[in-house]
Design a protein around this motif. Structure first.
Motif, PDB file in Angstrom:
ATOM      1  N   ALA A  43       0.585  -0.823  -0.094  1.00 42.56           N
ATOM      2  CA  ALA A  43      -0.154  -0.209   0.319  1.00 42.56           C
ATOM      3  C   ALA A  43       0.522   1.111   0.134  1.00 42.56           C
ATOM      4  O   ALA A  43       1.960   1.616   0.626  1.00 42.56           O
ATOM      5  N   ASP A  44       0.250   2.446  -0.879  1.00 42.07           N
ATOM      6  CA  ASP A  44       1.562   3.575  -0.741  1.00 42.07           C
ATOM      7  C   ASP A  44       0.753   4.184   0.256  1.00 42.07           C
ATOM      8  O   ASP A  44      -0.310   4.984   0.148  1.00 42.07           O
ATOM      9  N   SER A  46       1.338   7.300   0.706  1.00 39.08           N
ATOM     10  CA  SER A  46       1.877   8.510   0.619  1.00 39.08           C
ATOM     11  C   SER A  46       0.908   8.815   0.445  1.00 39.08           C
ATOM     12  O   SER A  46       0.092   9.922   0.609  1.00 39.08           O
ATOM     13  N   ARG A  47      -0.216   8.295  -0.133  1.00 37.73           N
ATOM     14  CA  ARG A  47      -1.789   8.724  -0.268  1.00 37.73           C
ATOM     15  C   ARG A  47      -2.793   8.117   0.242  1.00 37.73           C
ATOM     16  O   ARG A  47      -4.343   8.246   0.720  1.00 37.73           O
ATOM     17  N   SER A  48      -2.278   7.596   1.747  1.00 42.77           N
ATOM     18  CA  SER A  48      -3.269   7.650   3.033  1.00 42.77           C
ATOM     19  C   SER A  48      -4.078   9.119   4.027  1.00 42.77           C
ATOM     20  O   SER A  48      -2.715   9.994   3.132  1.00 42.77           O
ATOM     21  N   GLY A  52       1.807   8.997   5.333  1.00 38.80           N
ATOM     22  CA  GLY A  52       2.642   8.118   5.249  1.00 38.80           C
ATOM     23  C   GLY A  52       3.442   8.623   6.617  1.00 38.80           C
ATOM     24  O   GLY A  52       3.390   9.199   7.014  1.00 38.80           O
TER      25      GLY A  52
END
Length: 103
Positions: A43-44, A46-48, A52
């Motif tokens: 899971a990325d 930084s897009r949460s 991140g």
């Protein structure tokens, strides 16, 4: 390892069914955590919603373990704990049954 889920064996050597169920539940939670770990790693972050970062990366394994333990406790896990418990009870019964009484 999931601390607090693994029971300590009773002093008599044989496990009680309740302690065996706890051990089976802990095993299922551990297997589920191993299966979920790659999904969370991919899971990325930084897009949460939290953005991140290193702190989120450090807490991610504990979050996976908490999800896995909750799923195992609720009975909505992988369905392993009942099979593991049955096997544990069979093994214990076979080890406590005298040799001459075995089929």
């Amino acid at each position: 390892m999931l601390p607090g889920l693994l029971p300590t064996p009773p002093s008599g050597g044989a496990q009680t069914p309740a302690r065996m169920r706890q051990a089976a539940q802990a095993f299922e939670a551990q297997v589920m955590a191993q299966l979920l770990q790659p999904a969370f790693a991919a899971a990325d972050a930084s897009r949460s919603p939290f953005g991140g970062g290193s702190a989120e990366a450090q807490w991610k394994p504990m979050l996976v373990e908490a999800f896995s333990a909750a799923a195992a406790r609720s009975g909505r896990g992988l369905g392993l704990q009942d099979m593991v418990l049955r096997h544990m009870l069979r093994v214990q019964e076979a080890s406590t049954t005298p040799q001459e009484n075995r089929p």
